[in-house]
Design a protein around this motif. Structure first.
Motif, PDB file in Angstrom:
ATOM      1  N   CYS A   1       4.278  -1.487  11.149  1.00  0.00           N
ATOM      2  CA  CYS A   1       3.601  -2.743  11.463  1.00  0.00           C
ATOM      3  C   CYS A   1       2.144  -2.506  11.755  1.00  0.00           C
ATOM      4  O   CYS A   1       1.778  -1.489  12.337  1.00  0.00           O
ATOM      5  CB  CYS A   1       4.195  -3.344  12.741  1.00  0.00           C
ATOM      6  SG  CYS A   1       5.652  -4.252  12.399  1.00  0.00           S
TER       7      CYS A   1
ATOM      8  N   GLN B   1      -2.274 -11.474  14.505  1.00  0.00           N
ATOM      9  CA  GLN B   1      -1.348 -11.604  13.385  1.00  0.00           C
ATOM     10  C   GLN B   1      -0.572 -10.298  13.281  1.00  0.00           C
ATOM     11  O   GLN B   1      -1.143  -9.216  13.433  1.00  0.00           O
ATOM     12  CB  GLN B   1      -2.105 -11.846  12.074  1.00  0.00           C
ATOM     13  CG  GLN B   1      -2.753 -13.230  11.968  1.00  0.00           C
ATOM     14  CD  GLN B   1      -4.215 -13.189  12.356  1.00  0.00           C
ATOM     15  OE1 GLN B   1      -4.900 -12.199  12.120  1.00  0.00           O
ATOM     16  NE2 GLN B   1      -4.694 -14.254  12.960  1.00  0.00           N
TER      17      GLN B   1
ATOM     18  N   TRP C   1       1.839  -7.906  10.937  1.00  0.00           N
ATOM     19  CA  TRP C   1       2.151  -7.682   9.526  1.00  0.00           C
ATOM     20  C   TRP C   1       3.136  -6.547   9.381  1.00  0.00           C
ATOM     21  O   TRP C   1       3.124  -5.588  10.163  1.00  0.00           O
ATOM     22  CB  TRP C   1       0.887  -7.289   8.761  1.00  0.00           C
ATOM     23  CG  TRP C   1      -0.242  -8.236   8.915  1.00  0.00           C
ATOM     24  CD1 TRP C   1      -1.084  -8.329   9.986  1.00  0.00           C
ATOM     25  CD2 TRP C   1      -0.661  -9.217   7.977  1.00  0.00           C
ATOM     26  NE1 TRP C   1      -2.013  -9.316   9.771  1.00  0.00           N
ATOM     27  CE2 TRP C   1      -1.781  -9.867   8.544  1.00  0.00           C
ATOM     28  CE3 TRP C   1      -0.205  -9.612   6.721  1.00  0.00           C
ATOM     29  CZ2 TRP C   1      -2.448 -10.898   7.886  1.00  0.00           C
ATOM     30  CZ3 TRP C   1      -0.878 -10.628   6.070  1.00  0.00           C
ATOM     31  CH2 TRP C   1      -1.989 -11.265   6.652  1.00  0.00           C
ATOM     32  N   SER C   2       3.938  -6.623   8.323  1.00  0.00           N
ATOM     33  CA  SER C   2       4.803  -5.490   8.008  1.00  0.00           C
ATOM     34  C   SER C   2       4.293  -4.884   6.707  1.00  0.00           C
ATOM     35  O   SER C   2       4.028  -5.593   5.727  1.00  0.00           O
ATOM     36  CB  SER C   2       6.250  -5.970   7.931  1.00  0.00           C
ATOM     37  OG  SER C   2       6.821  -5.579   6.739  1.00  0.00           O
TER      38      SER C   2
ATOM     39  N   ASP D   1      11.607  -2.281   2.267  1.00  0.00           N
ATOM     40  CA  ASP D   1      12.506  -2.847   1.251  1.00  0.00           C
ATOM     41  C   ASP D   1      11.951  -2.618  -0.141  1.00  0.00           C
ATOM     42  O   ASP D   1      12.022  -3.518  -0.994  1.00  0.00           O
ATOM     43  CB  ASP D   1      12.692  -4.366   1.453  1.00  0.00           C
ATOM     44  CG  ASP D   1      13.432  -4.657   2.736  1.00  0.00           C
ATOM     45  OD1 ASP D   1      13.286  -5.766   3.270  1.00  0.00           O
ATOM     46  OD2 ASP D   1      14.145  -3.745   3.207  1.00  0.00           O
TER      47      ASP D   1
ATOM     48  N   ARG E   1       3.072  -8.011   4.421  1.00  0.00           N
ATOM     49  CA  ARG E   1       3.481  -9.395   4.686  1.00  0.00           C
ATOM     50  C   ARG E   1       3.207  -9.800   6.116  1.00  0.00           C
ATOM     51  O   ARG E   1       3.451  -9.012   7.047  1.00  0.00           O
ATOM     52  CB  ARG E   1       4.993  -9.543   4.473  1.00  0.00           C
ATOM     53  CG  ARG E   1       5.443  -9.902   3.080  1.00  0.00           C
ATOM     54  CD  ARG E   1       6.964 -10.049   3.011  1.00  0.00           C
ATOM     55  NE  ARG E   1       7.686  -9.039   3.746  1.00  0.00           N
ATOM     56  CZ  ARG E   1       8.533  -9.300   4.735  1.00  0.00           C
ATOM     57  NH1 ARG E   1       8.747 -10.539   5.126  1.00  0.00           N
ATOM     58  NH2 ARG E   1       9.164  -8.321   5.365  1.00  0.00           N
ATOM     59  N   LEU E   2       2.783 -11.059   6.278  1.00  0.00           N
ATOM     60  CA  LEU E   2       2.617 -11.592   7.630  1.00  0.00           C
ATOM     61  C   LEU E   2       4.003 -11.900   8.179  1.00  0.00           C
ATOM     62  O   LEU E   2       4.758 -12.657   7.568  1.00  0.00           O
ATOM     63  CB  LEU E   2       1.774 -12.867   7.567  1.00  0.00           C
ATOM     64  CG  LEU E   2       1.428 -13.521   8.900  1.00  0.00           C
ATOM     65  CD1 LEU E   2       0.538 -12.616   9.724  1.00  0.00           C
ATOM     66  CD2 LEU E   2       0.726 -14.861   8.668  1.00  0.00           C
ATOM     67  N   THR E   3       4.347 -11.315   9.311  1.00  0.00           N
ATOM     68  CA  THR E   3       5.692 -11.550   9.840  1.00  0.00           C
ATOM     69  C   THR E   3       5.693 -12.274  11.180  1.00  0.00           C
ATOM     70  O   THR E   3       6.746 -12.666  11.663  1.00  0.00           O
ATOM     71  CB  THR E   3       6.453 -10.222  10.037  1.00  0.00           C
ATOM     72  OG1 THR E   3       5.650  -9.369  10.872  1.00  0.00           O
ATOM     73  CG2 THR E   3       6.727  -9.529   8.726  1.00  0.00           C
ATOM     74  N   GLY E   4       4.540 -12.439  11.771  1.00  0.00           N
ATOM     75  CA  GLY E   4       4.564 -13.160  13.046  1.00  0.00           C
ATOM     76  C   GLY E   4       3.188 -13.300  13.643  1.00  0.00           C
ATOM     77  O   GLY E   4       2.202 -12.786  13.127  1.00  0.00           O
TER      78      GLY E   4
END
Lengths: 341, 374
Positions: free
Chosen positions: B102, B114, B116-117, B121, B127-130
Motif C-alpha cells: 500500500c 488517499q 492505494w494498493s 492479484d 488502485r485507489l482503495t480507500g
C-alpha cells in the motif's frame, strides 16, 4: 607477456616526408621466421598504469592476445611488433604545439580532464605504441591483404587536443601516412563502427578528398557535439543485430564501388554490444561477429586490403571484454582462410 | 548559448562523470514528480503534480545497478514501469506503508489521505482503495509560512499525517481508528514528520519548532524552539535518524542535535547553497548507510552531500563532500530547473535517487575518493 621477436628481412628505412617509393618501409622491429598467417599487431607496451578504479579498461589489451593464443586462433608466429610512432609520423596529423606539450607533460588540467586520463609518461608511451601499431597494421595489410591490431581506434583525438580517452588519432595518422604525399595518392576509406562517432577523424579529413570517413554510431552516445564525417549514419538507442547490420549493408558496398579505396581502415569497436557499459545499442556477440565478417569479406573480396583495429569497449570485466574484442581477429582468421590468403 | 556549446558542456560533464560516479542512470518522465518513495529495495514510486489527472507509477530500477561484479550480464539499463494508476489531483506526498503493498498520498488541497494498493492479484494497476479523513482545522494560509502536508508511515499500517502541528494524527489504516492526536498550543505549519522509533515521532515545523511526542502517552509533547538565526524570517526543515536530528534553514544554516537533547546543538555549519528561489521545497535527509552524511536538495538543480561528522560547534562555511549536478547540466540554460525530491538507497551507502522539475529522474552513486573507503 614474453617478448616476441620474429626475424624479418630488413628493408631500407626511409625518412618520413620523402616520397614513398616502391621500396616499402615497415615500422616493425626485426622479426624471425617468415609468418604466413594473418598478421596480428601487438605490443606489450600498449598498456600503462592508471590510478586505481579508473574507468578505462587498460587491462584488456594484453588479454586480447592472450585469449587468441589460448584459444588457438593464432600462434605467436603471427604477432608483429610495432615501433613507437615517431614525432615526425605523428606531426602529419597533430600540431607541433600539441605534440610538444603532450610529450613533455605540459598539457593543462582543463585539457587533461576532457581526455579522461591523468597525464603520465607511461600514457604518452602507450599512445605512441598504439598509433605505431595501427600504422604497422595498415602497412601489413597493404602487403598481405588483411591485418589486425590488438588495440587502436582512438578516433576522438583532434589535431590539437585529446578527448574521450583518445590522445593521438591512430586511424588518422595511419591514413595520412599511407596516403602518401606525392601523386598518385592512395585512397583510404575509414569504416568506423564504434558506437561513438569518429569525430576527430571526421574533422581531420573534412577537406581531404583522398580519405573518406564513414561512421555508424548511436546518436545519443558521446560526443553529443557531432562533427561531419563524409558519411554519418546515426542510429537509435536499442538497435539490435539485424537492423544494425542492415544499416551497414545499406552503405558499405556502394561506398566501395564509388569511392574505390586502395586501403580500408576498419574500427571494429565492440561498444555497440548490449552489455557495454557506455554504448546504448543491443548487439550480441553473434551480431558483432557477423558485422566483422561482413565488412571484411565485402572489402577483401574486392581485392582491397583491410587493416582492423579493436576500437572501443567498456566493461569492468576485462576478460569478458577482451574476448569480445577478439571477435574481430577470429572473423579475420576465418576470412583469411576462406579467401585463401 | 549555441546548441553546439551546450552539447560541448554535456560532453565535458559526461567524461568527468566517468571518473566521479560509480553508477549513473538517467531517466526522463513524461511529467515531473515531487515524490520519490521506495516500495522495495529495487522499486520506487513517482507521481505527477499537475492540477488535474496525474499518473502514479512504480518503477523498477535498472538491473545493471544491482549487478555489482556481473554488470556484463545485465542488459537492462533502463527504469521499467511495473505498475501504474491515475490520481484525480496532484500528488504532493506519497509514502509506502512498510510490510504492505500500500501507499498513501495527499493532494495538498485537503487534509485527507488517499490509500492505494500497488498491483496485487496479478494486476499491474495502482488502485485507489480507500480514504482517511484528516482532522479538519481552519488554516491560516500564508505563503511565507511555508509548510505542507506530511505523512510518515510506520509499522503495522499505522500512518502519521497532518499539515500543521495541531492536526497531526496517527491512524490505523486497516481499521481507520485514530490512535493518537497531537495536541499543541499553536498551529505551526509542518515541514517534516518522522517516526523516530515505533512509538515516538518528531514533527518539524517550518518556523523551526520541533515537537517530539510519544504515542503511548497522553502527556504533552516536548517542544523545542528553533536555533537562533540571523534574525530574518527563515523556513526550517528537519530530519531525524535513530540518534540525531538535523535542522536546515532556507538560508542554508544547518544545526545537528542529539535526539535525546534536541535543544542543544552538537555542531553547526553554513552550507554552500545559493537560494535563488523564494519558496524552495527543501529536503534534507540522513544517509541510512553512511554515518553522519546528509543529502540536501531543493535550493537549486543540484543535490549536495555533506559529511556532518567533521562539522564543529562553531558555525563555519562548509563544502559538500559530493555534488550531483546532473539535472543542471542536462537542462537547457535559461530553464529554471530545480530538484524536487531526493531519496537515499536504503542499503547501498553512496547511492541516491533524485528528481527534478524538468521530469528527469536520476539514480546515481559516487566514487568514494577517500583512501580509507567505508
Amino acid at each position: 607477456m614474453t617478448r616476441i621477436t620474429l626475424m624479418f628481412s630488413r628493408r631500407l628505412r626511409i625518412k618520413v616526408g620523402a616520397a614513398l617509393t616502391a621500396c616499402r618501409c615497415f615500422h616493425t622491429e626485426p622479426v624471425g621466421r617468415e609468418s604466413s598467417g594473418l598478421p596480428v599487431v601487438h605490443h606489450r607496451k600498449y598498456v600503462c598504469d592508471l590510478p586505481p578504479n579508473h574507468r578505462f579498461p587498460m587491462g584488456k589489451f594484453p588479454r586480447v592476445l592472450y585469449h587468441l593464443i589460448k584459444d588457438q586462433v593464432i600462434t605467436e608466429k603471427q604477432v608483429w611488433v610495432p615501433e613507437i610512432a615517431s614525432k615526425d609520423v605523428l606531426s602529419c596529423v597533430h600540431t607541433e604545439e600539441y605534440l610538444n606539450n603532450f610529450m613533455s607533460g605540459k598539457t593543462n588540467e582543463q585539457e587533461q580532464r576532457r581526455t579522461g586520463f591523468p597525464w603520465s609518461e607511461g600514457l604518452v608511451r602507450r599512445c605512441r605504441y598504439e598509433t605505431g601499431g595501427t600504422v604497422l597494421a595498415a602497412e601489413a595489410a597493404l602487403q598481405r591483404g588483411l591485418a589486425c591490431s590488438t588495440a587502436g581506434g582512438t578516433h576522438h583525438a583532434f589535431p590539437s587536443y585529446g578527448s574521450g580517452f583518445c590522445l593521438l588519432n591512430d586511424l588518422a595518422v595511419a591514413a595520412k601516412y599511407l596516403m602518401g604525399s606525392s601523386l598518385p595518392k592512395r585512397k583510404v576509406l575509414i569504416v568506423d563502427l564504434d558506437v561513438h562517432q569518429g569525430d576527430g577523424t571526421a574533422f581531420i579529413f573534412k577537406e581531404e578528398p583522398c580519405v573518406f570517413t564513414f561512421s555508424v554510431h548511436c546518436g545519443r552516445n558521446f560526443p553529443l557535439r557531432k562533427q561531419q564525417s563524409d558519411l554519418d549514419v546515426s542510429v537509435e538507442d536499442g538497435l539490435e543485430d539485424e537492423e544494425y547490420l542492415a544499416a551497414v549493408a545499406a552503405h558499405l558496398p556502394r561506398l566501395l564501388e564509388t569511392f574505390r579505396p586502395d586501403l580500408v581502415l576498419y574500427d571494429a569497436g565492440v561498444d555497440p554490444h548490449g552489455d557495454d557499459e557506455l554504448g546504448r545499442l543491443r548487439l550480441t556477440d553473434q551480431g558483432l561477429y557477423q558485422r566483422d565478417l561482413y565488412v571484411m569479406k565485402s572489402v577483401v573480396s574486392r581485392g582491397v586490403p583491410l587493416a582492423a583495429v579493436v576500437g572501443g569497449g567498456y566493461s569492468r570485466d576485462s576478460d569478458k571484454l577482451a574476448v569480445r574484442h577478439s571477435i574481430v581477429h577470429r572473423a579475420a582468421t576465418r576470412v583469411w582462410r576462406e579467401c585463401g590468403m | 548559448m549555441e546548441e553546439t556549446d551546450f552539447n560541448d558542456i554535456l560532453d565535458d560533464w559526461f567524461i568527468e562523470s566517468l571518473k566521479t560516479y560509480k553508477d549513473l542512470h538517467v531517466y526522463q518522465l513524461e511529467h515531473p514528480t515531487q515524490v520519490l518513495e521506495w516500495t522495495s529495495g529495487k522499486t520506487v514510486c513517482v507521481a505527477g503534480f499537475s492540477p488535474s489527472t496525474n499518473e502514479i507509477l512504480e518503477l523498477h530500477l535498472p538491473l545493471k545497478l544491482f549487478a555489482d561484479d556481473n554488470k556484463g550480464l545485465c542488459a537492462e539499463r533502463d527504469f521499467k514501469v511495473v505498475h501504474g494508476g491515475f490520481a484525480d489531483g496532484p500528488v504532493r506526498v506519497l509514502r509506502h506503508v512498510p510490510g504492505t503493498r500500500c501507499v498513501v498520498t495527499n493532494d495538498g488541497l485537503t487534509s485527507d489521505l488517499q490509500v492505494w494498493s500497488v498491483g496485487g492479484d496479478d494486476s499491474d494497476v495502482i488502485r485507489l482503495t480507500g480514504r482517511v479523513e484528516g482532522r479538519k482545522r481552519r488554516r491560516r494560509k500564508s505563503v511565507s509560512e511555508g509548510g505542507s502536508f506530511r505523512i510518515a508511515a510506520g509499522l503495522s499500517s499505522r500512518v502519521l499525517h497532518g499539515a500543521q502541528s495541531s492536526d497531526v494524527q496517527l491512524t490505523q489504516l486497516i481499521s481507520g481508528q485514530i490512535l493518537y492526536a497531537l495536541e499543541t498550543d499553536s498551529d505551526d505549519p509542518l515541514s517534516s514528520l518522522h517516526f523516530v522509533d515505533d512509538v515516538v515521532f518528531l514533527a518539524g515545523c517550518s518556523n523551526g519548532n520541533v515537537y517530539i511526542a510519544d504515542t503511548r502517552t497522553s502527556a504533552a509533547p516536548q517542544l523545542h524552539p528553533p536555533p537562533a538565526s540571523s534574525g530574518e524570517s527563515v523556513l526550517w526543515w528537519t530530519d531525524a535518524s535513530s540518534c540525531s536530528v538535523v535542522r536546515l534553514s532556507s538560508a542554508g544554516q544547518a544545526v545537528i542535535s542529539d535526539l535525546r537533547n534536541p535543544a542543544g546543538a552538537v555542531s553547526r555549519a553554513q552550507l554552500d547553497v545559493q537560494s535563488g528561489r523564494c519558496n524552495p521545497d527543501v529536503r534534507a535527509s540522513w544517509a541510512p548507510a553512511l554515518d553522519g552524511c546528509i543529502a540536501v536538495s531543493g535550493f537549486s538543480a543540484a543535490v549536495q552531500i555533506y559529511n556532518t561528522s567533521v562539522w564543529q560547534t562553531e558555525s563555519r562555511e562548509v563544502q559538500p563532500l559530493f555534488e550531483h549536478r546532473g539535472h543542471a547540466v542536462s537542462s537547457q540554460p535559461g530553464d529554471d530547473v530545480f530538484v524536487t525530491a531526493h531519496v537515499w538507497h536504503p542499503e547501498r551507502p553512496r547511492t541516491l535517487l533524485s528528481a527534478a522539475s524538468d521530469g528527469s529522474v536520476h539514480v546515481w552513486g559516487w566514487v568514494d575518493q577517500s583512501a580509507a573507503s567505508c
